[in-house]
Design a protein around this motif. Sequence first.
Motif, PDB file in Angstrom:
ATOM      1  N   SER A  83       2.494  14.519  46.945  1.00  0.00           N
ATOM      2  CA  SER A  83       2.630  14.951  45.665  1.00  0.00           C
ATOM      3  C   SER A  83       1.147  14.455  44.989  1.00  0.00           C
ATOM      4  O   SER A  83       0.335  13.806  45.439  1.00  0.00           O
ATOM      5  CB  SER A  83       3.786  14.070  45.077  1.00  0.00           C
ATOM      6  OG  SER A  83       3.389  12.705  44.799  1.00  0.00           O
TER       7      SER A  83
ATOM      8  N   SER B 121       5.891  17.357  43.799  1.00  0.00           N
ATOM      9  CA  SER B 121       5.777  17.184  45.345  1.00  0.00           C
ATOM     10  C   SER B 121       5.150  18.532  45.931  1.00  0.00           C
ATOM     11  O   SER B 121       5.067  19.554  45.493  1.00  0.00           O
ATOM     12  CB  SER B 121       7.116  16.797  45.897  1.00  0.00           C
ATOM     13  OG  SER B 121       7.912  17.908  45.552  1.00  0.00           O
TER      14      SER B 121
ATOM     15  N   THR C 199       4.862  19.949  50.099  1.00  0.00           N
ATOM     16  CA  THR C 199       5.542  19.913  51.297  1.00  0.00           C
ATOM     17  C   THR C 199       4.544  20.709  52.411  1.00  0.00           C
ATOM     18  O   THR C 199       4.234  21.758  51.964  1.00  0.00           O
ATOM     19  CB  THR C 199       6.858  19.998  51.647  1.00  0.00           C
ATOM     20  OG1 THR C 199       7.171  21.560  51.279  1.00  0.00           O
ATOM     21  CG2 THR C 199       7.601  19.171  50.843  1.00  0.00           C
TER      22      THR C 199
ATOM     23  N   LYS D 144       7.954  21.214  40.741  1.00  0.00           N
ATOM     24  CA  LYS D 144       7.784  20.062  41.085  1.00  0.00           C
ATOM     25  C   LYS D 144       6.292  19.291  41.283  1.00  0.00           C
ATOM     26  O   LYS D 144       5.489  20.194  41.764  1.00  0.00           O
ATOM     27  CB  LYS D 144       8.757  19.647  42.330  1.00  0.00           C
ATOM     28  CG  LYS D 144      10.311  19.978  41.809  1.00  0.00           C
ATOM     29  CD  LYS D 144      11.159  19.706  43.055  1.00  0.00           C
ATOM     30  CE  LYS D 144      10.788  19.062  44.408  1.00  0.00           C
ATOM     31  NZ  LYS D 144      12.374  18.874  45.049  1.00  0.00           N
TER      32      LYS D 144
ATOM     33  N   LYS E 109       5.101  15.463  53.690  1.00  0.00           N
ATOM     34  CA  LYS E 109       5.475  15.308  52.247  1.00  0.00           C
ATOM     35  C   LYS E 109       4.126  14.477  51.499  1.00  0.00           C
ATOM     36  O   LYS E 109       3.682  13.737  52.289  1.00  0.00           O
ATOM     37  CB  LYS E 109       6.418  14.505  52.173  1.00  0.00           C
ATOM     38  CG  LYS E 109       7.998  15.256  52.693  1.00  0.00           C
ATOM     39  CD  LYS E 109       8.900  14.333  52.074  1.00  0.00           C
ATOM     40  CE  LYS E 109      10.424  15.315  52.574  1.00  0.00           C
ATOM     41  NZ  LYS E 109      10.909  15.152  53.566  1.00  0.00           N
TER      42      LYS E 109
END
Length: 256
Positions: free
Chosen positions: A58, A47, A49, A45, A56
């Motif tokens: 990205s 993203s 974290t 992904k 969070k």
Amino acid sequence: MTKQDARLDVAVLNKFAKAELLYEGKAKTVYKIEGEDNLLWLDYKDSLTAFNAQKKGSFENKGGVNREITSIIFRFLNRRGVKSHWVGDRDGNAMICEKLTMIPLEVVVRNSVAGSLAKKIGVAEGAEIKPPLVEFYYKNDKLEDPFISDDQALFLKCVEGQNDLNELKEKARVINQALIEFFSRLGVKLIDFKIEFGRNERSEIVLGDEITPDSCRLWDIKTGERLDKDRFRRDLGRVAESYQEVLGRIRAVWGG
Ligand code: ADP
Ligand code: TMP
Ligand code: ASP
């Protein structure tokens, strides 16, 4: 290094079709593959974290960058005799892997003090650790992946016995030696990293998951600049640029 290291012919890989969603993680999504019970489709992904997903973020093509870094490293390790789940790549952010029954331990190897260890023992980041430390963390998001002892891992039945823990430690040390060399050729010092293992259908312990700037601390040898997820954790800026820099150096030294 070329795609020929793939354990399956590219034409076969390209025929695989993504099937039902099995698991949506913080950094990857795991799918079944149509008609293939022993393989999985992993989408990396975009993203990012930290702190058990309390923070969070990205960036564009993070998944593609991490997929390619993992793929090149797993092929390198394979040539060093370390078996991993990597079977082959699909375009972009997807990887075909052997399905494993994951061992619920995060195995962390430390060559220098940093991160949680620096905090815990009150030693400055960057201090060398010889011989390297190998530590187990219980993979459990609700408990925030706590550090556990061998005895606690056995009590929790994370593995069958002490021999399995010894095998994990030995494999982690071998992987560490190979990765130190891999990264030093890029002018990068491998400070620490986290890996995960699982068992394949023959019950062998195999390296799974990923090896990326999300799961390693990577410092530029000359400048000490951090080229890993600490840039995101600590708001140091240039997060995407650092991941791309790592991939660029890997491509230049180890090929695409
Ligand atoms: P997390 O679960 O920590 O949010 P990810 O987003 O990276 O992490 O999700 C990927 C999940 O897939 C992880 O739980 C990892 O343990 C698991 N996994 C990695 N490789 C395999 C494999 N070959 N077979 C089965 N599960 C795997
Ligand atoms: P730590 O210093 O925070 O314990 O991290 C040690 C190494 O493990 C570091 O390279 C980052 C990596 N790591 C993960 O890959 N996932 C995690 O959830 C954590 C906490 C660390
Ligand atoms: N892997 C954890 C998370 O994604 C923690 C970290 O990497 O800092 O939240």
